[in-house]
Design a protein around this motif. Structure first.
Motif, PDB file in Angstrom:
ATOM      1  N   CYS A  81      -2.488  -6.410  16.435  1.00 37.05           N
ATOM      2  CA  CYS A  81      -3.326  -6.826  17.119  1.00 37.05           C
ATOM      3  C   CYS A  81      -3.567  -5.849  18.348  1.00 37.05           C
ATOM      4  CB  CYS A  81      -2.552  -8.224  17.833  1.00 37.05           C
ATOM      5  SG  CYS A  81      -3.507  -9.020  19.147  1.00 37.05           S
ATOM      6  N   ARG A 115     -10.554   2.740  17.995  1.00 36.91           N
ATOM      7  CA  ARG A 115      -9.795   3.366  17.144  1.00 36.91           C
ATOM      8  C   ARG A 115      -8.451   3.521  17.424  1.00 36.91           C
ATOM      9  NH1 ARG A 115     -13.238   3.101  13.150  1.00 36.91           N
ATOM     10  NH2 ARG A 115     -11.653   4.567  11.963  1.00 36.91           N
ATOM     11  N   PRO A 157      -6.152   2.524  13.835  1.00 35.79           N
ATOM     12  CA  PRO A 157      -5.542   3.562  12.761  1.00 35.79           C
ATOM     13  C   PRO A 157      -4.434   4.289  13.382  1.00 35.79           C
ATOM     14  CG  PRO A 157      -8.087   3.897  13.140  1.00 35.79           C
ATOM     15  CD  PRO A 157      -7.549   2.836  14.093  1.00 35.79           C
ATOM     16  N   THR A 159       3.241   3.503   9.672  1.00 40.89           N
ATOM     17  CA  THR A 159       3.713   4.209   8.075  1.00 40.89           C
ATOM     18  C   THR A 159       4.660   5.188   8.389  1.00 40.89           C
ATOM     19  OG1 THR A 159       1.414   3.719   7.685  1.00 40.89           O
ATOM     20  CG2 THR A 159       2.470   5.563   6.359  1.00 40.89           C
ATOM     21  N   VAL A 219     -10.673  -9.381   6.696  1.00 42.17           N
ATOM     22  CA  VAL A 219     -11.618  -8.373   6.512  1.00 42.17           C
ATOM     23  C   VAL A 219     -11.356  -7.763   5.185  1.00 42.17           C
ATOM     24  CG1 VAL A 219     -12.127  -7.947   9.063  1.00 42.17           C
ATOM     25  CG2 VAL A 219     -10.303  -6.765   7.781  1.00 42.17           C
TER      26      VAL A 219
END
Ligand code: YNC
Ligand code: MG
Length: 388
Positions: free
Chosen positions: A139, A148, A151, A158, A175
């Protein structure tokens, strides 16, 4: 087209149907010592924060961010309103990592403006049990969209997943991204049709009056299956056996042990409800059903502010027909004053949706795996995984 996702180890659109690509990990794991040791850089005004969900203050901040900025329907009439108790449950399963509850704050004011989470899970893909992170609650505050930030947040989570020697993830989104393992549809069963029509969630059918509609969705006052009762702590071993055996038939499904079942399925008031059939004859646990509670805020309505929704979770039938079991789940949800009961077309849900008067919703839910290629897409009925 997908400047970020094109760089990630996920199935790419151009690879669809390429049979030379093998199933399994897309990239091999690297030694932990080679994982980037410092966090990714955020734009100047922002800083990373670990959100301690044990702290009432932080839990409140997360709740407020999501309540005002998380997922809305296509027409912006409803927005998910996950409760604080739900967030604590969703984010603290067995073996969870605090470092995977990631916030972004404004440096000067310390205001929480973005969030992303992961929790560890073992997910079986065909014959292989893979350690994964389940990523959820991404969010970004409405005023900081399209810069951006997402990302950077995905790369940072990650990195932190890699630091725990985990190299794969599962997630869902409304999406389309590169590339879904399957696309599911939500179905909705009206429990309080008058309210659902009043707030614009559903419409009066053609040639239907309000009183005919109310009669159509009427349910019995009490459940019909003998031995149907709420799950208790003592049922964890039996429910685990039942569920493991049931989930083994799906291509992708969680690999639950007793600790997982205790956490994810033992009833928690207003968070998760589980019922089972305790055979009055054999005293065996033969069937199981569950749903979680996720209300939605109703945006800008005069009379109503929240829609109380139950979401079908894991259900197992061995003796009681699934249709009857789910009808009892509907009866319980009605008793508990839910307005609507939702279910995806995953597992064997198609077998009861139409007969129990669920109607198809609009939005779709796409399921994804990170760094794990599946050769052909799955049918929703081949999927045994429900994410929150
Ligand atoms: C999304 N939902 O495509 P490209 S679901 C993933 N999941 O990248 P910007 C998403 N990626 O296409 P904004 C995404 N939505 O250029 C957008 N993207 O390659 C991609 N909404 O970033 C998008 N929550 O920051 C594009 O977009 C890039 O400011 C654009 O922020 C997006 O939790 C978002 O729907 C969603 O709060 C944060 O719109 C914002 O719009 C927002 O410019 C309302 O981002 C709430 C909402 C999403 C709910 C969810 C699952 C998230 C999964 C993330 C991926 C995890 C990968 C695995 C990581 C661990 C790996 C290991 C090991
Ligand atoms: Mg942004």
């Amino acid at each position: 087209k997908h400047k970020f996702w094109e760089t990630q180890p996920v199935g790419q659109f151009k690879d669809i149907g390429n049979l030379s690509l093998q199933e399994g990990p897309i990239e091999p794991p690297t030694p932990i010592s080679e994982v980037k040791q410092e966090p990714y850089n955020l734009p100047g005004p922002y800083e990373w924060t670990v959100c301690d969900m044990d702290s009432d203050g932080t839990c409140n901040e997360v709740y407020n961010l999501l309540t005002s900025n998380y997922v809305e329907d296509d027409e912006n009439m409803f927005r998910f309103n996950y409760s604080k108790e739900f967030l604590r449950w969703a984010l603290r399963p067995p073996g969870y990592y605090k470092s995977w509850h990631i916030g972004v704050r404004v440096k000067t004011s310390k205001k929480l403006v973005a969030f992303i989470t992961g929790v560890p899970a073992r997910i079986r893909v065909r014959n292989e049990v893979v350690k994964m992170a389940e990523i959820n609650f991404l969010c970004v505050h409405k005023k900081l969209r399209s810069k951006r930030l997402a990302p950077v947040m995905i790369k940072e989570i990650t990195r932190r997943v890699h630091l725990e020697n985990i190299w794969h993830a599962a997630y869902t989104a409304g999406v389309v991204l590169p590339t879904p393992i399957t696309t599911c549809q939500y179905w909705h069963r009206s429990l309080n049709p008058k309210k659902l029509i009043d707030v614009g969630f559903s419409r009066l059918g053609a040639r239907m009056t309000m009183s005919r509609t109310i009669k159509l969705y009427k349910l019995p006052e009490s459940t019909v299956t003998p031995g149907f009762r709420k799950m208790e702590l003592r049922d964890v071993p039996a429910v685990t056996r039942l569920l493991r055996n049931y989930l083994s038939q799906f291509v992708v499904a969680p690999d639950f042990d007793e600790h997982d079942v205790e956490h994810w399925l033992l009833p928690t008031e207003n968070v998760v409800d589980s019922y089972l059939v305790d055979s009055p004859v054999t005293h065996e646990i033969t069937d199981f059903c569950s749903f979680y509670t996720l209300p939605s805020s109703i945006l800008g309505h005069q009379n109503y502010s929240t829609l109380k929704a139950a979401y079908s979770y894991y259900n197992v039938s061995t003796k009681t027909p699934l249709l009857q079991l789910m009808n009892d789940a509907l009866i319980i949800a009605k008793q508990k004053d839910y307005d609507v009961f939702n279910a995806l077309d995953v597992m064997q849900n198609e077998s009861f949706l139409k007969e129990l008067k669920f109607g198809p919703g609009d939005g779709q839910l796409h399921y994804y795996l990170y760094n794990y290629r599946l050769q052909n897409g799955l049918k929703p009925m081949e999927l045994g995984l429900v994410l929150l």
